[in-house]
Motif scaffolding. Structure first.
Motif, PDB file in Angstrom:
ATOM      1  N   SER A   1       0.832  -1.193   0.000  1.00 42.63           N
ATOM      2  CA  SER A   1       0.000   0.000   0.000  1.00 42.63           C
ATOM      3  C   SER A   1       0.873   1.252   0.000  1.00 42.63           C
ATOM      4  O   SER A   1       2.065   1.201   0.290  1.00 42.63           O
ATOM      5  N   ASP A   2       0.251   2.404  -0.317  1.00 45.08           N
ATOM      6  CA  ASP A   2       0.960   3.670  -0.340  1.00 45.08           C
ATOM      7  C   ASP A   2       1.112   4.232   1.067  1.00 45.08           C
ATOM      8  O   ASP A   2       0.327   3.959   1.966  1.00 45.08           O
ATOM      9  N   VAL A   3       2.148   5.057   1.235  1.00 39.48           N
ATOM     10  CA  VAL A   3       2.281   5.888   2.433  1.00 39.48           C
ATOM     11  C   VAL A   3       2.235   7.337   1.958  1.00 39.48           C
ATOM     12  O   VAL A   3       3.088   7.771   1.187  1.00 39.48           O
ATOM     13  N   VAL A   4       1.221   8.078   2.397  1.00 39.57           N
ATOM     14  CA  VAL A   4       1.013   9.455   1.982  1.00 39.57           C
ATOM     15  C   VAL A   4       1.114  10.360   3.202  1.00 39.57           C
ATOM     16  O   VAL A   4       0.392  10.172   4.187  1.00 39.57           O
ATOM     17  N   VAL A   5       2.038  11.325   3.139  1.00 41.42           N
ATOM     18  CA  VAL A   5       2.275  12.253   4.244  1.00 41.42           C
ATOM     19  C   VAL A   5       2.051  13.661   3.713  1.00 41.42           C
ATOM     20  O   VAL A   5       2.781  14.124   2.852  1.00 41.42           O
ATOM     21  N   VAL A   6       1.028  14.346   4.232  1.00 40.22           N
ATOM     22  CA  VAL A   6       0.680  15.676   3.740  1.00 40.22           C
ATOM     23  C   VAL A   6       0.550  16.620   4.932  1.00 40.22           C
ATOM     24  O   VAL A   6      -0.096  16.308   5.928  1.00 40.22           O
ATOM     25  N   GLY A  12       5.223  10.137   8.518  1.00 40.07           N
ATOM     26  CA  GLY A  12       4.533   8.940   8.084  1.00 40.07           C
ATOM     27  C   GLY A  12       4.863   7.774   8.987  1.00 40.07           C
ATOM     28  O   GLY A  12       4.225   7.558  10.019  1.00 40.07           O
ATOM     29  N   VAL A  13       5.895   7.010   8.627  1.00 37.78           N
ATOM     30  CA  VAL A  13       6.382   5.913   9.453  1.00 37.78           C
ATOM     31  C   VAL A  13       7.478   6.458  10.359  1.00 37.78           C
ATOM     32  O   VAL A  13       8.509   6.938   9.892  1.00 37.78           O
ATOM     33  N   SER A  14       7.259   6.390  11.669  1.00 39.63           N
ATOM     34  CA  SER A  14       8.214   6.946  12.628  1.00 39.63           C
ATOM     35  C   SER A  14       8.591   5.883  13.651  1.00 39.63           C
ATOM     36  O   SER A  14       7.716   5.297  14.294  1.00 39.63           O
ATOM     37  N   VAL A  15       9.881   5.613  13.787  1.00 34.81           N
ATOM     38  CA  VAL A  15      10.390   4.639  14.751  1.00 34.81           C
ATOM     39  C   VAL A  15      11.410   5.338  15.639  1.00 34.81           C
ATOM     40  O   VAL A  15      12.400   5.883  15.142  1.00 34.81           O
ATOM     41  N   GLU A  16      11.181   5.328  16.938  1.00 37.00           N
ATOM     42  CA  GLU A  16      12.106   5.926  17.898  1.00 37.00           C
ATOM     43  C   GLU A  16      12.559   4.865  18.886  1.00 37.00           C
ATOM     44  O   GLU A  16      11.740   4.226  19.545  1.00 37.00           O
ATOM     45  N   LEU A  17      13.869   4.669  18.964  1.00 36.14           N
ATOM     46  CA  LEU A  17      14.453   3.688  19.871  1.00 36.14           C
ATOM     47  C   LEU A  17      14.902   4.395  21.138  1.00 36.14           C
ATOM     48  O   LEU A  17      15.757   5.283  21.100  1.00 36.14           O
ATOM     49  N   GLU A  18      14.331   4.005  22.270  1.00 30.76           N
ATOM     50  CA  GLU A  18      14.672   4.615  23.550  1.00 30.76           C
ATOM     51  C   GLU A  18      15.285   3.562  24.475  1.00 30.76           C
ATOM     52  O   GLU A  18      14.680   2.509  24.711  1.00 30.76           O
ATOM     53  N   ASP A  31       4.071   0.197  -2.071  1.00 26.21           N
ATOM     54  CA  ASP A  31       3.998   0.894  -3.350  1.00 26.21           C
ATOM     55  C   ASP A  31       4.683   2.253  -3.243  1.00 26.21           C
ATOM     56  O   ASP A  31       5.886   2.337  -3.031  1.00 26.21           O
ATOM     57  N   THR A  32       3.931   3.353  -3.305  1.00 24.42           N
ATOM     58  CA  THR A  32       4.485   4.697  -3.402  1.00 24.42           C
ATOM     59  C   THR A  32       4.617   5.358  -2.029  1.00 24.42           C
ATOM     60  O   THR A  32       3.741   5.212  -1.173  1.00 24.42           O
ATOM     61  N   LEU A  33       5.722   6.091  -1.854  1.00 24.79           N
ATOM     62  CA  LEU A  33       5.897   6.970  -0.695  1.00 24.79           C
ATOM     63  C   LEU A  33       5.790   8.402  -1.187  1.00 24.79           C
ATOM     64  O   LEU A  33       6.577   8.839  -2.018  1.00 24.79           O
ATOM     65  N   TYR A  34       4.787   9.137  -0.670  1.00 25.15           N
ATOM     66  CA  TYR A  34       4.534  10.499  -1.113  1.00 25.15           C
ATOM     67  C   TYR A  34       4.562  11.427   0.093  1.00 25.15           C
ATOM     68  O   TYR A  34       3.832  11.215   1.071  1.00 25.15           O
ATOM     69  N   VAL A  35       5.425  12.459   0.039  1.00 28.25           N
ATOM     70  CA  VAL A  35       5.580  13.412   1.142  1.00 28.25           C
ATOM     71  C   VAL A  35       5.426  14.814   0.580  1.00 28.25           C
ATOM     72  O   VAL A  35       6.109  15.184  -0.376  1.00 28.25           O
ATOM     73  N   ALA A  36       4.524  15.607   1.177  1.00 26.95           N
ATOM     74  CA  ALA A  36       4.324  16.988   0.747  1.00 26.95           C
ATOM     75  C   ALA A  36       4.090  17.867   1.964  1.00 26.95           C
ATOM     76  O   ALA A  36       3.190  17.619   2.761  1.00 26.95           O
ATOM     77  N   GLY A  37       4.939  18.882   2.119  1.00 27.75           N
ATOM     78  CA  GLY A  37       4.812  19.785   3.252  1.00 27.75           C
ATOM     79  C   GLY A  37       6.181  20.147   3.790  1.00 27.75           C
ATOM     80  O   GLY A  37       7.119  19.350   3.748  1.00 27.75           O
ATOM     81  N   GLU A  38       6.324  21.332   4.319  1.00 27.05           N
ATOM     82  CA  GLU A  38       7.617  21.772   4.840  1.00 27.05           C
ATOM     83  C   GLU A  38       7.973  20.996   6.109  1.00 27.05           C
ATOM     84  O   GLU A  38       7.152  20.861   7.020  1.00 27.05           O
ATOM     85  N   GLY A  39       9.221  20.501   6.147  1.00 27.91           N
ATOM     86  CA  GLY A  39       9.718  19.808   7.329  1.00 27.91           C
ATOM     87  C   GLY A  39       9.100  18.453   7.582  1.00 27.91           C
ATOM     88  O   GLY A  39       9.252  17.899   8.673  1.00 27.91           O
ATOM     89  N   THR A  63       7.550   4.219  -6.380  1.00 34.07           N
ATOM     90  CA  THR A  63       8.033   5.589  -6.527  1.00 34.07           C
ATOM     91  C   THR A  63       8.110   6.301  -5.186  1.00 34.07           C
ATOM     92  O   THR A  63       7.306   6.062  -4.284  1.00 34.07           O
ATOM     93  N   VAL A  64       9.099   7.218  -5.081  1.00 38.06           N
ATOM     94  CA  VAL A  64       9.197   8.123  -3.937  1.00 38.06           C
ATOM     95  C   VAL A  64       9.133   9.552  -4.460  1.00 38.06           C
ATOM     96  O   VAL A  64       9.912   9.931  -5.329  1.00 38.06           O
ATOM     97  N   VAL A  65       8.183  10.327  -3.937  1.00 32.54           N
ATOM     98  CA  VAL A  65       8.038  11.738  -4.300  1.00 32.54           C
ATOM     99  C   VAL A  65       8.054  12.551  -3.017  1.00 32.54           C
ATOM    100  O   VAL A  65       7.255  12.312  -2.107  1.00 32.54           O
ATOM    101  N   VAL A  66       8.979  13.532  -2.936  1.00 27.96           N
ATOM    102  CA  VAL A  66       9.112  14.366  -1.740  1.00 27.96           C
ATOM    103  C   VAL A  66       9.140  15.822  -2.172  1.00 27.96           C
ATOM    104  O   VAL A  66       9.981  16.224  -2.976  1.00 27.96           O
ATOM    105  N   ASP A  67       8.217  16.608  -1.620  1.00 27.13           N
ATOM    106  CA  ASP A  67       8.084  18.006  -2.027  1.00 27.13           C
ATOM    107  C   ASP A  67       7.938  18.894  -0.791  1.00 27.13           C
ATOM    108  O   ASP A  67       7.151  18.589   0.112  1.00 27.13           O
ATOM    109  N   GLY A  68       8.710  19.981  -0.758  1.00 25.78           N
ATOM    110  CA  GLY A  68       8.598  20.939   0.340  1.00 25.78           C
ATOM    111  C   GLY A  68       9.930  21.190   1.022  1.00 25.78           C
ATOM    112  O   GLY A  68      10.746  20.280   1.184  1.00 25.78           O
TER     113      GLY A  68
END
Length: 285
Positions: A1-6, A12-18, A31-39, A63-68
């Motif tokens: 499946s797609d991961v869409v971060v707007v 989107g997917v966040s892993v923090e090891l403590e 499938d596609t990783l799509y990121v749009a937005g500052e930071g 595909t990977v698309v990253v904008d911002g």
């Protein structure tokens, strides 16, 4: 499946090891990783609390698309431990960034290996920096098309353009420390193809015998593409010149410098024992 971060500063997917001594992490996007937005960040691996070592394998199906501005497709961070990661871009896949984004960023002591069989590029072409390295050791193995400037950080880094690959390099090629090296065994274009450009390369340069450098020479002022190298350089292979203002060619002999290295020609190069395409390379030439 797609991961869409707007959205700005979205994840989107966040892993923090403590308080983790060691870890092994597999991240798969079908499938596609799509990121749009500052930071914003598509896949964020935060291993700053890692005390020993960790391994991250990232598999993105398409595909990977990253904008911002300051957004990232993939970001890995490790300050206190040793984090190693890798990903492979398949031959039909496109990774594309725009508007101040970067496709991959490594921070701290992260060691990362990118193997590219597809297209890795930015809307700004050779004027963008789609890969940002940190203090770890970053390695890029290009069999496809890679376009942009290099900023691989402070580690012992390596960029290899294999035979069959195409590297469209920007005018800032920062490989890292004095042990870092850029190797070309494939097609290499510096800056804009139709203009003579000067690039500054931090590290060492090795142009292998199967490589082809597509360059430009302008007879209006007798200039050509030029690489200024902070370390040592070895040059072989083929150079194809595009002739600009050929009607101004005059009789006589012209001397044009294409590669200028700071270290003497007999300085050792930090190459591995096995070089690409079956070529054996020692650490001194």
């Amino acid at each position: 499946s797609d991961v869409v971060v707007v959205g700005d500063d979205a994840h989107g997917v966040s892993v923090e090891l403590e308080s983790v001594e060691s870890a092994s992490i597999d991240v798969t996007v079908g499938d596609t990783l799509y990121v749009a937005g500052e930071g914003s960040v598509g896949i964020d691996i935060d291993a700053d609390s890692l005390s020993n070592e960790g391994i991250v394998l990232v598999d993105i199906g398409s595909t990977v698309v990253v904008d911002g501005a300051d957004s990232r497709g993939l970001r890995l961070s490790s300050i206190s431990g040793d984090l190693g990661g890798s990903t492979q871009i398949k031959s039909d896949d496109i990774w594309y960034s725009s508007n101040g984004a970067a496709l991959i960023e490594t921070r701290g002591q992260t060691d990362f290996a990118l193997t590219n069989y597809g297209i890795f590029t930015d809307s700004e072409g050779v004027n963008a920096t789609p890969y940002l390295g940190g203090a770890g050791n970053d390695q890029i193995f290009n069999h496809g098309m890679f376009e942009g400037r290099l900023s691989l950080g402070q580690g012992v880094n390596r960029f290899v353009n294999y035979a069959g690959g195409a590297f469209y390099g920007g005018l800032s090629l920062d490989l890292g420390n004095e042990e870092s090296v850029l190797e070309n065994w494939g097609d290499f274009v510096l800056g804009e193809l139709a203009t003579p450009d000067t690039a500054v390369l931090t590290g060492n340069l090795f142009l292998g015998d199967t490589g082809i450098w597509y360059s430009a020479i302008d007879f209006n002022d007798n200039t050509a593409d030029r690489i200024v190298v902070s370390g040592a350089a070895r040059v072989s292979g083929t150079i194809h010149f595009g002739l600009l203002n050929a009607n101004k060619i005059l009789p006589g002999v012209r001397s044009i410098s294409l590669v200028e290295a700071s270290k003497p020609t007999d300085s050792p190069l930090p190459l591995p024992e096995q070089a690409p395409s079956g070529h054996l390379a020692s650490t001194a030439f």
